[in-house]
Design an enzyme around this catalytic site. Structure first.
Site: not given
Length: 515
Positions: A21, A145-147, A317
């Site tokens: 991810m 990382h999208h986190a 996000n």
């Protein structure tokens, strides 16, 4: 320590071997603006090190709670090692665009080490035969990382690793960063117990705010401010199945001025509507050539930033989403654009009624354990192959870039192309970007679902060209021969190129990629 938000934690929970991810980009640099006209690997390391204090992302690592009983935490990594995160490779001869995309796809398919700060930059040399790129250029293949970031906070990370002039000195002031001790399991479990007690109160608070948005949405439906229709749920395609571990990446670069000019085809049209119509036309051509074009329109999930001004430099996000029909059932390009514009206005009205920020806040109180278990069961039971999955076909995320040239270690950024993560049920995703005078429409896909990315890139280019020609009075491009997946245009000859002036249009086409 800082605990992740619900949406950020969901990206950690969704992480599997086949579905890392992270998001990223391919960035191409021209060193002619750097001192001496060249940049060494150690120059890049020194440049990054001098600017680490500008980023909250680069020195933080994740710590997960035992058994995923609560959301993970960010801590300042006590073992941070810059040279681990910045790698260095070179393409073999001839060093063309296809080789760069193959390398990018392979690097991007590998998961990040989540026991370290979750990012990597790979410096790639040997790009001497990439069309439209001067000899001596090099690339960054980035993974974050999208986190840790969404599209807008990713722009802030770009700002930390870039300057507005090639000679800009390091930021003033001392670096007061301090590492943190890694918490032990008992401490993490104690925190999770406290959060479990307080979370129901947070849920009630969020539910109260959401009720207002729900009531407003019901009123909007009754007064026909927007509508709910069958077209909001897309038919399944070859891209809506369980994904494998391998990727392909590709992209098309076009003049940003042309994208803006296409807006004249539909009243009130925005740049994002043009990108959606281009993607819709590309998908129509691709699936029609395969004999797989559904009668109903395909749709895209379009992320919407709800990041407040005061949250610009924070991690994580802050996004909601809307469903955007792509008009793949419409042959005429101008009619498709008008349709996309109409449906995005409808979707945005519905999202505004519910409250985009409320949608984000709801995710912050979702129980961490259920989130993690649900993600694992979805993958292990292959539910995506049983028709259980997103109601949309693909993702189209718009990430605005700098309107002026920017520099890293003194080298000018020539071009940028976005890379995006995939999940089970969504084997194709797009990133559209603008930078200086360039617009790029890039995609990441599962290799088995899209074995011919160069053909899909051709479909996207032809979709763009038919819209551009419609503006110029050329008529609909449906009169042209339909593209064939078995027939490719002969490659353009590569030769020595002069450095590309920023006043000229960016290179028109790029090759293919398979990992």
């Amino acid at each position: 320590m800082q605990q992740l938000q619900g949406m950020d934690a969901s990206f950690v929970a969704l992480e599997t071997r086949n579905s890392p991810m992270h998001i990223g980009s391919i960035l191409i640099y021209n060193p002619e603006t750097a001192p001496g006209g060249f940049v060494r690997f150690k120059d890049i390391l020194e440049f990054f090190e001098s600017r680490l204090k500008l980023s909250t992302t680069m020195r933080r690592r994740l710590v997960r709670v035992p058994f995923d009983l609560d959301y993970p935490y960010w801590i300042e990594d006590p073992d941070f090692d810059l040279e681990y995160h910045v790698r260095h490779v070179a393409l073999p001869e001839p060093g063309d665009w296809r080789q760069l995309c193959i390398q990018a796809a392979r690097i991007f398919a590998r998961p990040l080490d989540l026991d370290r700060p979750p990012w990597e930059f790979t410096i790639v040399e040997g790009l001497d035969n990439v069309e439209g790129v001067p000899k001596g250029c090099y690339a960054y293949i980035t993974k974050v990382h999208h986190a840790a970031i969404d599209g807008m906070s990713g722009i802030d990370l770009m700002a930390a690793t870039h300057t507005l002039s090639p000679e800009e000195p390091p930021p003033p002031g001392a670096d007061d960063w301090k590492p943190e001790k890694v918490p032990n399991p008992a401490e993490l479990l104690g925190r999770s117990y406290f959060n479990a007690i307080t979370n129901p109160m947070k849920q009630l608070e969020v539910a109260a705010k959401a009720a207002t948005g729900l009531a407003k949405a019901i009123r909007g439906l009754a007064t026909k401010e927007f509508d709910l229709s069958r077209e909001m749920v897309a038919p399944k395609t070859r891209f809506n199945k369980a994904i494998g571990p391998h990727r392909v990446v590709e992209g098309v670069s076009v003049p940003l001025a042309d994208i803006k000019a296409i807006r004249a085809l539909a009243d009130g049209c925005k740049v994002n509507d043009v990108f959606l119509a281009v993607v819709g036309g590309g998908l129509r051509r691709y699936l029609e050539a395969k004999g797989e074009l559904p009668e109903r329109t395909l749709t895209a999930m379009a992320p919407i930033s709800v990041r407040a001004e005061g949250e610009k430099n924070t991690m994580g996000n802050q996004v909601a989403a809307m469903i955007a029909p792509l008009g793949t059932h419409i042959a005429d390009p101008a009619e498709r654009l008008a349709y996309c514009r109409d449906r995005t206005v409808n979707s945005k009205a519905m999202t505004d009624a519910i409250g985009a920020r409320n949608m984000t806040e709801i995710s912050k109180v979702s129980p961490a354990l259920y989130m993690a278990l649900g993600a694992r069961l979805y993958t292990r039971l292959s539910l995506a192959n049983r028709g259980v999955g997103p109601i949309y076909t693909t993702v189209v995320t718009n990430v605005p870039g700098s309107p002026v040239p920017i520099y890293s270690a003194g080298a000018r950024l020539e071009s940028m192309m976005g890379l995006i993560c995939l999940t089970d049920g969504m084997g194709l995703a797009h990133t559209v970007q603008s930078y200086d005078k360039e617009a790029t429409i890039a995609f990441t896909a599962d290799r088995d679902m899209m074995p011919d990315p160069e053909f899909y890139a051709q479909c996207i280019r032809e979709s763009f060209e038919e819209l551009r020609d419609a503006v110029n009075g050329g008529g609909a491009a449906e009169a042209k021969a339909k593209p064939s997946p078995n027939k490719r245009a002969p490659p353009k000859k590569a030769g020595t190129k002069k450095p590309r002036s920023r006043s000229k249009a960016p290179p028109k086409a790029k090759g293919s990629s398979k990992s």
